[in-house]
Scaffold this active site. Structure first.
Site, PDB file in Angstrom:
ATOM      1  N   HIS A  27       3.455  -2.122   3.239  1.00 14.83           N
ATOM      2  CA  HIS A  27       3.483  -0.770   2.685  1.00 14.83           C
ATOM      3  C   HIS A  27       4.821  -0.465   2.021  1.00 14.83           C
ATOM      4  CE1 HIS A  27       0.262  -0.619   5.682  1.00 14.83           C
ATOM      5  NE2 HIS A  27      -0.226   0.406   5.021  1.00 14.83           N
ATOM      6  N   ASP A  63       0.789  -1.234   0.000  1.00 16.12           N
ATOM      7  CA  ASP A  63       0.000   0.000   0.000  1.00 16.12           C
ATOM      8  C   ASP A  63       0.823   1.287   0.000  1.00 16.12           C
ATOM      9  OD1 ASP A  63      -2.188  -1.688   0.251  1.00 16.12           O
ATOM     10  OD2 ASP A  63      -3.138  -0.480   1.804  1.00 16.12           O
TER      11      ASP A  63
END
Length: 283
Positions: free
Chosen positions: A248, A101
């Site tokens: 992430h 992400d």
């Protein structure tokens, strides 16, 4: 960390055509609500995500699940994409989906790609529209390596579940357009709400645009930089069936994430897991 607590899911937002359509489909189907297994649950206006964690400056990731409704997979949009939030890796058995992400990021995305390439892993990258617009070459690099693209909204506004439906629609559709412009011809098959803050409207908008609402089932909260041991412990202990794991590559220093992937991906292979993508057209 890992899986958040389960809570009942309810629809509270009324007054929009998209929500009315979802309510009508669910009422006809007569299916029971499915309990959420992560933080990516429908949020009603005026409510706060349950158990929200501290922010690192890019927004919060809820550690508890809030109210949501509908049987993921029971209702479908006109495109055939289920309205429910996908949390399972596609495949019949010991499969795992890695999701990344908040990128692309010029420092961390190339390092994540290198680790994935070395371990022969394909992942799903949930990209922020403004970042895709700023670093289109990274979007193309991700796609060239065979990874899938996911829309993570225009600018990662974690309060958008409290905003008007028109605002949610703009964030979803414009974010998708930005990613598509960065990598022409590459499909954007998923939508992940910022902070996991879905609403019935946002799910319906995404599905109508051909994007499966995407959640997760394992969250090591690597974005908060808890330390490598904490990340590894969260992703290796008590894995659910066909997990979708959240990591992430944007939003701050992701050195711990890169280090964790270097350890975690070989461990998954040694445990007999196969790498795949999140379920898109099946419950």
């Amino acid at each position: 960390m890992g899986i958040t607590s389960i809570s009942a899911r309810r629809l509270r937002r009324t007054g929009s055509a998209a929500t009315a359509a979802v309510l009508g489909i669910l009422a006809v189907s007569g299916t029971p609500a499915l309990a959420a297994t992560d933080g990516s649950a429908d949020k009603a206006a005026g409510t706060k995500p349950s158990g929200s964690a501290a922010s690192d400056g890019k927004g919060t990731k809820p550690s508890g699940s809030a109210a949501s409704a509908g049987n993921p997979g029971a209702a479908r949009s006109a495109t055939g994409i289920p309205l429910g939030i996908s949390r399972l890796a596609q495949g019949p058995g010991r499969d795992v989906a890695i999701t990344i992400d908040d990128g692309p990021d010029p420092r961390w995305t190339p390092q994540v790609l290198q680790v994935l390439r070395k371990n022969h892993v394909k992942a799903t990258f949930c990209m922020i529209g403004t970042k895709a617009q700023k670093y289109p070459e990274l979007v193309r690099a991700v796609a060239a390596d065979g990874h899938r693209l996911c829309n993570h909204s225009v600018d990662h506004d974690v309060t958008m579940d409290h905003k008007p439906v028109a605002f949610q629609k703009q964030q979803i559709l414009q974010g998708k357009a930005m990613i598509e412009k960065a990598a022409p011809g590459v499909p954007v098959g998923y939508y992940r709400a910022p902070g996991g803050a879905f609403t019935p409207d946002s799910r319906a908008i995404a599905a109508a645009s051909g994007m499966r609402p995407l959640g997760w089932s394992v969250d090591p909260k690597d974005w908060s930089r808890p330390g490598l041991p904490a990340i590894i412990s969260a992703v290796e202990e008590k894995l659910p069936q066909q997990p979708t794991v959240l990591f992430h590559d944007g939003g701050g220093d992701r050195s711990e994430t890169v280090a964790a992937l270097k350890e975690y991906l070989p461990w998954l292979t040694s445990q007999g897991y196969r790498f795949t993508f999140p379920a898109r057209t099946t419950p």
